[in-house]
Every structure is written in C-alpha cells, then in structure tokens.
Design a protein around this motif. Structure first.
Motif, PDB file in Angstrom:
ATOM      1  N   ASN A  42       0.813  -1.223   0.000  1.00 11.27           N
ATOM      2  CA  ASN A  42       0.000   0.000   0.000  1.00 11.27           C
ATOM      3  C   ASN A  42       0.839   1.262   0.000  1.00 11.27           C
ATOM      4  O   ASN A  42       0.507   2.254   0.645  1.00 11.27           O
ATOM      5  N   ASP A  43       1.930   1.276  -0.758  1.00 13.48           N
ATOM      6  CA  ASP A  43       2.820   2.428  -0.760  1.00 13.48           C
ATOM      7  C   ASP A  43       2.150   3.688  -1.304  1.00 13.48           C
ATOM      8  O   ASP A  43       2.352   4.790  -0.777  1.00 13.48           O
ATOM      9  N   THR A  44       1.317   3.559  -2.346  1.00 13.07           N
ATOM     10  CA  THR A  44       0.645   4.739  -2.893  1.00 13.07           C
ATOM     11  C   THR A  44      -0.432   5.235  -1.938  1.00 13.07           C
ATOM     12  O   THR A  44      -0.580   6.446  -1.720  1.00 13.07           O
ATOM     13  N   HIS A  45      -1.188   4.321  -1.369  1.00 14.00           N
ATOM     14  CA  HIS A  45      -2.222   4.679  -0.385  1.00 14.00           C
ATOM     15  C   HIS A  45      -1.601   5.471   0.762  1.00 14.00           C
ATOM     16  O   HIS A  45      -2.096   6.537   1.150  1.00 14.00           O
ATOM     17  N   ARG A  46      -0.501   4.982   1.288  1.00  9.82           N
ATOM     18  CA  ARG A  46       0.163   5.670   2.395  1.00  9.82           C
ATOM     19  C   ARG A  46       0.738   7.015   1.952  1.00  9.82           C
ATOM     20  O   ARG A  46       0.658   8.016   2.675  1.00  9.82           O
ATOM     21  N   SER A  47       1.329   7.030   0.767  1.00 11.81           N
ATOM     22  CA  SER A  47       1.960   8.259   0.283  1.00 11.81           C
ATOM     23  C   SER A  47       0.944   9.364   0.054  1.00 11.81           C
ATOM     24  O   SER A  47       1.191  10.538   0.380  1.00 11.81           O
ATOM     25  N   LEU A  48      -0.221   9.007  -0.504  1.00 14.60           N
ATOM     26  CA  LEU A  48      -1.251  10.019  -0.734  1.00 14.60           C
ATOM     27  C   LEU A  48      -1.759  10.599   0.580  1.00 14.60           C
ATOM     28  O   LEU A  48      -2.010  11.803   0.684  1.00 14.60           O
ATOM     29  N   ARG A  49      -1.905   9.753   1.582  1.00 12.68           N
ATOM     30  CA  ARG A  49      -2.399  10.243   2.860  1.00 12.68           C
ATOM     31  C   ARG A  49      -1.351  11.057   3.602  1.00 12.68           C
ATOM     32  O   ARG A  49      -1.680  11.975   4.348  1.00 12.68           O
ATOM     33  N   ALA A  50      -0.090  10.753   3.350  1.00 14.74           N
ATOM     34  CA  ALA A  50       0.978  11.536   3.964  1.00 14.74           C
ATOM     35  C   ALA A  50       1.277  12.807   3.180  1.00 14.74           C
ATOM     36  O   ALA A  50       1.888  13.745   3.706  1.00 14.74           O
TER      37      ALA A  50
END
Length: 331
Positions: free
Chosen positions: A206-214
């Motif tokens: 979930n690297d993109t999911h985490r990156s968007l939220r960060a």
C-alpha cells in the motif's frame, strides 16, 4: 503533462498496439448491481498494457538512442513490452528483472531476444543497478512508470475506454509504480472531469495509499503479495505528482479478494488474469456500493501468470467461496 499528452500518444500507439475489447457479463453485472465494462488488456501484445507505453517511448526516442539500445528494470511485464517494442523499432533491449519473476515472463523475454540480468529484490537496489549498467553501456533507461512517454502511452487504455463508453461514472485501475493510474487520470480529465478514477493496490503493498495520505512519497518494506507486478516499495515520483491532485481515491484489497477476482474473471469473462491484472476488479467489488449510479470501467491490466500458480490461486478462491456464507464479493 495534460490530457493532450495522451491524445498525442494515441496517434502513434494505435499503429502497433491492439485496441483491446471492452467486455461485459450480465451475470457479473447482477452480482455487482450495475453495468461493468472490463477492458481486457490480457489480449494486448505481450499480454499486458505495458506494450503501449514502451512502444510510445521508443517511437519518440532519438535515432542515436535507438542505435545505442535501451534498458529497463521490471517485474516482467514492462520488460516484455520493451523487448517487443525494441523489435518494432529495430533496436535492442536489456532488462533487469527480479530473480523470482514468474517463469512464464522469463520464457517470453528469452523468445523476444532480450538480454536478461537478474537481481535479488530483497537485497539489491534495482534502479541503482539499472543506472549503473546504463552508464557503462550507453543504453537509455526506459522506466516502467517514471517516464513521460510511458505514462502517456499507458493512458491510451483509459482513452479508448471513455471513447467507447462515454457515460462511465468510475474507472478502476491497478496501481504499482503509478504510470497507468497517472495516464488514466489525464485521459479522464480530458473526457469528463467528474469521472472518478480509483486506484487499487494490495493491502500489503500500500505504498501509494500511504503516500497520498501523507502527502509525500512514503516508502514501505518490500511487500509480500501474490500480485508480483505491484510489489513496489514506493510510488514513482512523476506519476505520483500527477495523481496526487487528480485521483479520486486509492483502495487496498486483501490477498483473498485478489484471488477471488481472478476467479470471477475466469468464470464470467473467460479471462485468465494475473493477480496484478485482477486487482482492480477486487477493488470494484469492495467499494461498488459507495459509487454513484451508472456504468463503471475496470482495467484488467495483464495476464502473464504461470499456469500452476494460476490454477492454485483459483482453487483457493473457489474453496473459500464454497466454505463461506458471505457473498463472494465480500471476500
């Protein structure tokens, strides 16, 4: 980059790539509760959408670059795409692939005449290795996602979808490095700014999911997922900057849901999708009841999977369905 970038790519990509079918199934529509259009990129040259971006990247390269050849790091699909694109453009390709890439992908690369270099995804830094080889050989690096032409070429998938079914309310795409998602949001923006583009990735990757939220690139440890094409530890920078303000959402799905989506694709569409290719279907099944009324499109991005692994995953998915009282879509 803008939607015009995708339109320009379409003019060249259509010369070589297959315009893959948009298919539907009354039984699956009933299961989901809406009309679903599957864009079947398993029928694309090399068995995945990746050929579009690789072909366009080499089509827009200089004659000096073609003379020196090209290199790319890839889990397998982009490598195959680059190898075939190199044949189309009368040049050569070196591909750097993980040592545990599916055997079917390596066999295909051998057949296409690519020079193959392997690396250990848990120990080696792939991109650094690619850059080192490129420096010593003079080859041009064609990133699987972090490349303007690759993104524009990938966007032609969504461009074809919205041209064929202009009233789509949502478009589901898998996310690995982010090139397909970035190209898709650009294509959607040029067609209908209200069209929801929803990215899907494995819960364990979930690297993109985490990156968007960060709000910034956020790396994760090397993920363990059956979706071998989506085992990224960090989104590619260029596609991330494109999707960050434009994508509607990114949802994550468990491993069992990916296997279930593969079973649905086989049962309802006679499509043998690899796990990475089926992940967007898993995302649709997870959030279908949260979407506005209307038809949705789903990109099945590839079908390069070893038969023993494919058969095992389908057996697992069907066993889970037989032993649960819940609807299959809720796996």
């Amino acid at each position: 980059m803008t939607s015009a970038s995708v339109l320009l790519a379409m003019e060249l990509v259509r010369r070589a790539a297959i315009r893959t079918p948009m298919v539907s199934s009354a039984a699956f529509d009933s299961l989901v509760g809406r009309r679903v259009w599957i864009k079947d990129e398993t029928k694309q040259l090399t068995g995945s959408f990746k050929f579009r971006g690789a072909y366009y990247a080499l089509a827009t390269a200089t004659s000096d670059q073609r003379a020196a050849g090209f290199i790319a790091g890839s889990s397998g699909n982009h490598a195959q795409a680059l190898a075939l694109a190199a044949l189309h453009h009368h040049t050569t390709a070196t591909v750097v692939i993980p040592s545990d890439a599916p055997a079917a992908k390596r066999v295909a690369l051998d057949a296409l005449g690519a020079q193959i270099i392997t690396y250990d995804r848990h120990r080696d830094h792939r991109d650094a290795l690619v850059q080192q080889i490129a420096h010593h050989t003079g080859r041009t690096v064609i990133s699987s996602s972090n490349h303007h032409a690759v993104i524009a070429g990938a966007g032609t998938v969504a461009w074809e979808m919205v041209q064929e079914v202009p009233d789509l309310v949502a478009l589901f795409v898998p996310i690995g490095g982010g090139g397909l998602a970035a190209g898709s949001v650009l294509a959607a923006l040029g067609h209908n700014p209200n069209l929801r583009v929803i990215g899907v990735e494995p819960a364990t990757a979930n690297d993109t999911h985490r990156s968007l939220r960060a709000g910034r690139l956020t790396p994760i440890p090397p993920p363990d997922t059956i979706a071998d094409g989506l085992r990224h530890t960090e989104p590619a920078r260029l596609p991330f900057e494109i999707i960050k303000p434009l994508i509607h959402d990114v949802v994550t799905v468990p491993e069992a849901a990916i296997a279930s989506a593969m079973a649905h694709l086989w049962r309802h569409y006679s499509t043998a999708a690899e796990p990475s290719g089926a992940v967007a279907v898993a995302g649709l099944l997870q959030v279908a009841d949260r979407l506005p009324p209307g038809p949705v499109g789903v990109v099945v991005s590839g079908g390069n999977v070893d038969w023993p692994a494919y058969r095992t995953l389908l057996d697992v998915a069907m066993e889970i369905e037989r032993n649960t009282d819940a609807a299959p879509v809720l796996l």
